[in-house]
Structure formats: C-alpha cells, structure tokens
Write an enzyme that holds these catalytic residues in place. Structure first.
Site, PDB file in Angstrom:
ATOM      1  N   LYS A 142       0.870  -1.179   0.000  1.00  0.00           N
ATOM      2  CA  LYS A 142       0.000   0.000   0.000  1.00  0.00           C
ATOM      3  C   LYS A 142       0.905   1.226   0.000  1.00  0.00           C
ATOM      4  O   LYS A 142       1.533   1.559   0.998  1.00  0.00           O
ATOM      5  CB  LYS A 142      -0.922   0.005   1.219  1.00  0.00           C
ATOM      6  N   ARG A 192      -8.220  11.413  -7.292  1.00  0.00           N
ATOM      7  CA  ARG A 192      -9.187  10.552  -6.648  1.00  0.00           C
ATOM      8  C   ARG A 192     -10.608  11.119  -6.675  1.00  0.00           C
ATOM      9  O   ARG A 192     -11.582  10.381  -6.775  1.00  0.00           O
ATOM     10  CB  ARG A 192      -8.718  10.378  -5.205  1.00  0.00           C
ATOM     11  N   GLU A 212      -0.773   4.313  -7.834  1.00  0.00           N
ATOM     12  CA  GLU A 212      -0.421   5.290  -6.804  1.00  0.00           C
ATOM     13  C   GLU A 212       0.910   5.912  -7.213  1.00  0.00           C
ATOM     14  O   GLU A 212       1.879   5.194  -7.465  1.00  0.00           O
ATOM     15  CB  GLU A 212      -0.301   4.556  -5.453  1.00  0.00           C
ATOM     16  N   PHE A 258      -1.736  -0.452 -10.344  1.00  0.00           N
ATOM     17  CA  PHE A 258      -2.317  -1.630  -9.687  1.00  0.00           C
ATOM     18  C   PHE A 258      -3.600  -2.132 -10.327  1.00  0.00           C
ATOM     19  O   PHE A 258      -4.131  -3.148  -9.902  1.00  0.00           O
ATOM     20  CB  PHE A 258      -2.489  -1.414  -8.179  1.00  0.00           C
TER      21      PHE A 258
END
Ligand code: AMP
Length: 582
Positions: free
Chosen positions: A247, A267, A297, A337
């Site tokens: 993460k 986002r 990210e 991802f």
C-alpha cells in the site's frame, strides 16, 4: 423547458433544506423535461457547467457581472456597488436592476448554450467579449431569470442538492419509483462520472440503454475503495487465497490513454494532467496499447537509494507553478495496480487476476510506470511478514485483493481490504471529516475568531453530513486564520441543507473541505448524530487532531462514512480485546 419554469423549481428548492422535499420537487421537474434537455438540467442542478473532470472553470467575477449590468441599465458602477454592499448578493442586485425587463422566454438549453459559449471565449479581449455576452443574455431575461443566471455564473446557487437526490428523482420520474432504477443509474454514473450524460441515456434509451452502459476512454471511472480488517488472520479468513499488494502512500491517479492523448485524474476525478508531465510521458512511452485506463499510486521516488519518499514529499508535486523543475527534482513513479479499460473495451467486469495479467502485459520496462509489488498467498503468517517488510520499505501497509473480484466502480467493499500499522490503543486509521461550522475562540484563540471546527462525517444512507466531533487542535496559528477565511466564504445563516446535528456552532458553513483527522479512539456520545438511532448514542472522536491541510483530492461526500466509523468502532473493540489478551 423554459428557463422561467426552471426558476420556479429553483425557488422552491431554495426554500427547503430537507432532502425529501428536494426529491419531490426534482421528481416533478424531471417528469416535465424534454429528453434533449436532461443534460443541461442535471448540470444546472449540480451547479456546474460540466462535470469537474473537464477542468472547465466558469471563471467570471462579480466585477464582470457588474459591468454587464451597467451595459443594460442606467445604473452607475457606484450605484451598483452600493446596492451590492447593502444586500451582499449579486443575484439580487441583478434581479433588482432587471426589474422591468420582460422575459424573452429562453429555454434552459438556450441559456446553457449561451453560458457555455461565453465561458469558452479565450484570448485577447476575452473579458470584454464575455461581459458583452452576459449583457446580451441578461437583456433577454426577466428579473427572476437574471437572479438565477447570475448566481449560477458566480457559483452561488447554494442549493446543496446531492447527486443521490438527483438520481432518486430521475428514477422516480421515469419509473414512478424512487429506488427502481437507482442502482442502475448509480452504476452508470460510477463508470463515466457524468450524471448529465447518464440522465440523457436514461431519458432517451430507457433502462436498457442504462444497463448496457460502458466506460469510455477520457471519462474518469469513479474509484473503488477498500474496507478494513484488523489482522492478517481475519483478512485470509474473509478472502482465502488473495493478492497482497504494497500500500503505497502517495497520490492515487487514474490515467487514461487515447492514442497520443493522455489524461490524469485525481481521486475525486478532477483533471490533473498539467500537474504531472512526467507521468503523461511515462504513459505515452511505456503503455503498449492504443487506448487504456489504468490506476495506480504515484510516489516520489529516490532513484539513488531506491527508497520511496513519504507522502509529505510526494504532495509537493501537487502545484501550479514550477511544475517542470519540480518534476525533475522529485520524479514520480506510478505503481500501477489496476487496468479498467483496454483497446476499446471496458474490462471492469473481468476478474482482478485477469485484469492484472493484462496490466502487466502492456507495461514496457522503464522508470515511471511500474507494476505494484505483490505476493499471492493464503497464509496469514506470510501476509504478516509481507506487511512488515512493506512497512520497512516505506509503504503504509498492505492492500489485499480478492482474485476473482470485478472492479466495482465507486464501491467500498471487501474486494479490497487494507491493513495499516496499528498504534497501541490508537485508531489504526485516520478519518476524513468535513467542517459544517465553527466556534469563535475564547482566550488565546479569540484573536483568530475561531477556536474549533464542528466536524461531520458522511451518511450514505441519508445523503447527509452528521456531526462527530468538535476539533480544536492540529493546525498552526496561521492555518486557523486561513481556515476561518475559507469557511467564511461558505458561511450560511441557518443549518445548511443535508447537515444533521443538534449542536449549534457560532457560524454555520456549507460542507466543502475535507480534513484528515487522527484520534485516540472512537467513543459513544449522545451529543453527536453520526450513527445515532433513536435513543442509541452516536459516535464521537476522542482527542481528535487535524493532520496536514485541506484534502483537495476529496469532495465532501468522500468524507469517511458513518458505516465506516461504525466498523472502525467494532474493530477497535476487537483489537483491544486481543491486546489485553482476552
Ligand atoms: P485509504 O486512503 O487509507 O482509505 O486507502 C485507500 C488508498 O490506498 C487508495 O485510494 C489508494 O490511493 C491507496 N493505495 C496505495 N497502494 C494501493 C494498492 N496497491 N492498491 C490499491 N490502492 C492503493
């Protein structure tokens, strides 16, 4: 629909802050619209000219409106200024100035087109041209129409209608039932982030059009979010064999590639393309597909040491000036991802593992775009070890992903589960709150005129903002002054629409800004309305403190939800029981 008819609905909407009443009014309105007008009506109701991802700012100031009013009336600038000073609302100034002007009966579509064409004017002399356009438009409006046109232009409609209310109303107008089409509308909206377009499809093609709705390259897809669980054991218990990704603590970006055209969305689906030239280049060079939408990210990366920089460093890349220099100084790596769209095809319904394979297959080796690191395991021990290793290398924790899960746009569910470092006794996660008012300070703080924020979280079920804490720490003195100024811009006289609290602050403000907050604990309290049901107390935060500054990447509805708070509360009890050996 004539704009004058639309203003009657606006008048009714303005008089209420109750969601149910807003819903009734909007349902009536949608029953009367022509299918070719749904788009502008939805945009007007959302108080925007286009969805934010188009990056189109109306960008017209009060001074321009004043000049336009001078052109169409005998009022001098001084008189208009005096009137504005007295009533404090340029919409009302326009209403009064245009008092005796008859309406030319423009439709909502005509007004929309006129505003759109005005905003698009650019280049030399554009301010003058825009002012002329607005003057011409106001000449065709009567006083009430002028009031609302001006308020819209200046972003001061302040109706406070949330998207869920608009979706409910469209469902009712088309099917006679509020919930019948609601899920389908929301799904389509999540895939394209353009409620005007979704409304148009629904009104033109009916429910079948909506059900076959597909993502389109160029339109951002609303991002999926993760649930939380407190331990590796519970994650494996819930998911079985799963992927465990690092993460990364950076900026979540959705990148869309349409041949040579690359767009980057934050986002909250704002267009960020100009801010990240290095990522745009990376996508062009390293993504081997004509069209694609991928997510990842972005983290500032130290090439020499191979270390990830902390969030505070990455965030310095979010800037308006010196973009190129900063990009050289602190290059970003996008840890991709997920892949949602490839070569003309929406693949959000495919399983994570299949999407991942496709993602890996289109990334050419290079500096900027890399696949997120991961393992696949069904062992809690292995997950725990990977978690520790990830943290040691600068990650925030891990993100576990169900191998067979589709990408559910805009949903927070157990397809993804996050695990972050848990500090003793403290919450193992931060909470995103939205201020709904503030208290004037006492003592030391009195000189800033603000002592604490009244903070709320979001309740998805009722589309409302419910209070959870008063927060008076975490900001510097300068930041307190700054936040008061910002909140004053959104000051309202009475409790704003969709706000639910029993506490009355000194100043009410419409929910707008998100702050991340750390607290020691979630407790129960009769004071606050978040999670309150009848006599059952609500949730409150113990020792809340603000971390950092306004989260510009989130909109009010992205605040932590009451449901999440309730889950965090339960988890906190479990973690405590474990740590006390019970
Ligand atoms: P949080 O903001 O704590 O709720 O965590 C969710 C966020 O983690 C996402 O919105 C992403 O920005 C970020 N994130 C970092 N690494 C990953 C990853 N490998 N998969 C998904 N999300 C990630």
């Amino acid at each position: 629909m004539k704009f004058s008819q639309f203003t009657e609905y606006l008048e009714k909407l303005e008089k209420t802050s109750k969601r149910l009443e807003m819903f009734e009014i909007l349902s009536e309105m949608f029953k009367k619209v022509d299918k070719n007008e749904v788009k502008p009506i939805v945009y007007f109701t959302q108080e925007q000219l286009l969805p934010p991802f188009y990056g189109l700012e109306i960008g017209m100031a009060e001074s321009m409106i004043k000049k336009a009013l001078m052109k169409i009336s005998k009022e001098s600038e001084k008189d208009l200024q005096a009137l504005y000073k007295k009533i404090g609302d340029m919409g009302l100034v326009a209403e009064q100035t245009n008092q005796n002007n008859p309406s030319k009966g423009l439709t909502i579509g005509e007004i929309y087109d006129c505003l759109y064409n005005t905003v698009k004017i650019s280049g030399e002399g554009s301010v003058e041209k825009k002012t002329d356009h607005i003057a011409e438009l106001l000449k065709k409006c009567d006083s009430k129409e002028s009031k609302y046109v001006v308020r819209f232009i200046l972003g001061r409609l302040r109706l406070g209608i949330g998207d869920p209310t608009i979706m409910d109303s469209m469902s009712k107008a088309i099917s006679g039932d509020r919930m019948a089409l609601r899920k389908d509308i929301e799904k389509a909206y999540n895939l394209c982030s353009d409620l005007g377009w979704v409304g148009e499809e629904l009104f033109k093609k009916g429910i079948d059009g909506l059900r076959s709705f597909k993502a389109k390259v160029g339109n951002p897809i609303r991002m999926a979010a993760a649930e939380r669980l407190p331990s590796a054991k519970e994650i494996i218990g819930k998911m079985g064999k799963c992927a465990v990704e690092k993460k990364y603590d950076g900026l979540r970006l959705q990148c869309s590639k349409d041949c040579d055209k690359v767009e980057i969305f934050s986002r909250n689906l704002e267009r960020m393309t100009p801010m990240f030239p290095d990522i745009v280049e990376g996508i062009k060079k390293q993504i081997n597909a004509n069209t694609a939408i991928l997510e990842g990210e972005a983290v500032a990366y130290n090439e020499e040491t191979g270390e990830l920089f902390p969030f505070q460093v990455t965030i310095t890349r979010k800037r308006k000036y010196d973009i190129e220099e900063k990009a050289k100084e602190k290059p970003l790596v996008l840890f991709a991802f997920d892949l949602l769209y490839i070569d003309g095809k929406d693949i959000t319904r495919e399983a994570y593992e299949d999407r991942r394979k496709k993602l890996v297959s289109i990334i050419k080796k290079g500096f900027t775009i890399r696949e997120s690191e991961r393992i696949v395991t069904d062992s809690p021990k292995e997950l725990d070890e990977y978690f520790e290793e990830s943290i040691a290398l600068g990650s925030e924790g891990i993100m576990a992903k169900r191998l067979d899960a589709p990408y559910e746009a805009g949903m927070r569910n157990f397809n993804w589960i996050k695990l972050k470092r848990s500090y003793k006794g403290e919450l193992n996660d931060t909470i995103d709150i939205v201020p709904i008012g503030y208290f004037k300070g006492r003592g030391m703080r009195a000189k800033f005129g603000i002592g604490a924020l009244l903070a709320a979280v979001y309740d998805e079920k009722t589309d409302s903002f419910k209070s959870i804490a008063k927060i008076g720490s975490g900001l510097t003195e300068d930041q307190w002054v700054e936040i008061r100024k910002l909140l004053d811009k959104n000051k309202v006289e009475k409790k704003p629409a969709r706000v639910d609290t029993e506490i009355v602050p000194d100043v009410w403000t419409t929910p707008k800004y998100i702050f991340t907050v750390m607290a020691d604990e979630i407790t129960l309290s009769p004071m606050h309305n978040a999670g309150k049901v009848g006599e059952k107390p609500g949730f409150a935060l113990r020792f809340p403190r603000i971390q950092g500054w306004i989260r510009k990447d989130k909109k009010p509805e992205d605040a932590t939800t009451v449901k999440e708070i309730s889950q965090m509360f339960k988890m906190q009890k479990r973690v405590k029981a474990v740590s006390f050996g019970r």
